[in-house]
Scaffold this motif. Structure first.
Motif: not given
Length: 220
Positions: A121-125, A130-133, A191-193
């Motif tokens: 959950e920490q990493g997901r947040k 970072l992605t604003n998604t 592209k993602s980064h």
């Protein structure tokens, strides 16, 4: 620019869309450029030039711990062999400079422990920031097909590694974009980064400078 044959296609597209701005409004400062150079050279395994840029990075004001964190983070993108070789090269550089009487700043302490109630959950947040998604569990596609890699991505990269605030999110994205833009076959991740980097405040003008620096490094 000499040629872009070693720069992934997507990065060329980004440059083509922004190169129309003839005057770069805000480029990368010397510390940021050093992070980019060190990242690119680590990714391609050019240890001879890397040692020169490690020295230059310290001269430009990067701390020992900032560079350590950069090289540790890079194992997640270019593998343990490249990361370990770069760390050993940096160890030699630091020892040589110390022997010469050069007093480099150690910098902020690196966090080595990370024990939240739910590391995934920490990493997901962090990834959501970072992605604003929104990030669902598991990640669609690869995460559903191979849940362990999704766990490693969230729990280790974006939780354990990002738990240290020696580097900012923006610095970490500069490092990642530089590494990925130096490697072949990673256009989707690049592209993602690039999108994540923009979310941290990296501008198109800075991406142009980054690309120019990387092009010089890998086509030297």
């Amino acid at each position: 620019m000499k040629n872009w044959k070693y720069i992934p296609t997507f990065f060329v597209i980004i440059l083509s869309a922004t190169i129309m701005n003839a005057q770069i409004k805000k480029g990368l400062d010397s510390r940021q450029q050093s992070l980019v150079k060190i990242s690119a050279l680590t990714a391609i395994g050019n240890l001879e030039d890397l040692q020169l840029q490690l020295n230059e990075g310290l001269d430009n004001g990067l701390t020992i711990n900032e560079i350590k964190e950069e090289l540790v983070q890079l194992y997640a993108y270019c593998g343990f062999p490249r990361s370990l070789n770069a760390i050993n090269a940096f160890k030699t550089v630091v020892e040589d400079r110390k022997a010469k009487g050069i007093a480099d700043s150690e910098g902020e302490k690196i966090i080595t422990e990370n024990n939240p109630p739910d590391k995934y959950e920490q990493g997901r947040k962090v990834l959501e920031v970072l992605t604003n998604t929104p990030q669902i569990k598991p990640a669609p596609g690869f995460g559903e097909f191979a849940p362990r890699i999704d766990a490693f991505l969230k729990e280790h990269l974006f939780a354990d590694i990002f738990a240290s605030d020696v580097l900012t999110h923006q610095q970490r994205e500069l490092i990642t974009i530089a590494a990925l833009s130096s490697m072949k076959g990673v256009e989707p991740q690049l592209k993602s980064h690039i999108a994540m980097g923009r979310n941290t405040g990296i501008t198109d003008d800075q991406l142009i400078v980054l690309a120019t620096v990387v092009e010089t490094i890998i086509n030297k």
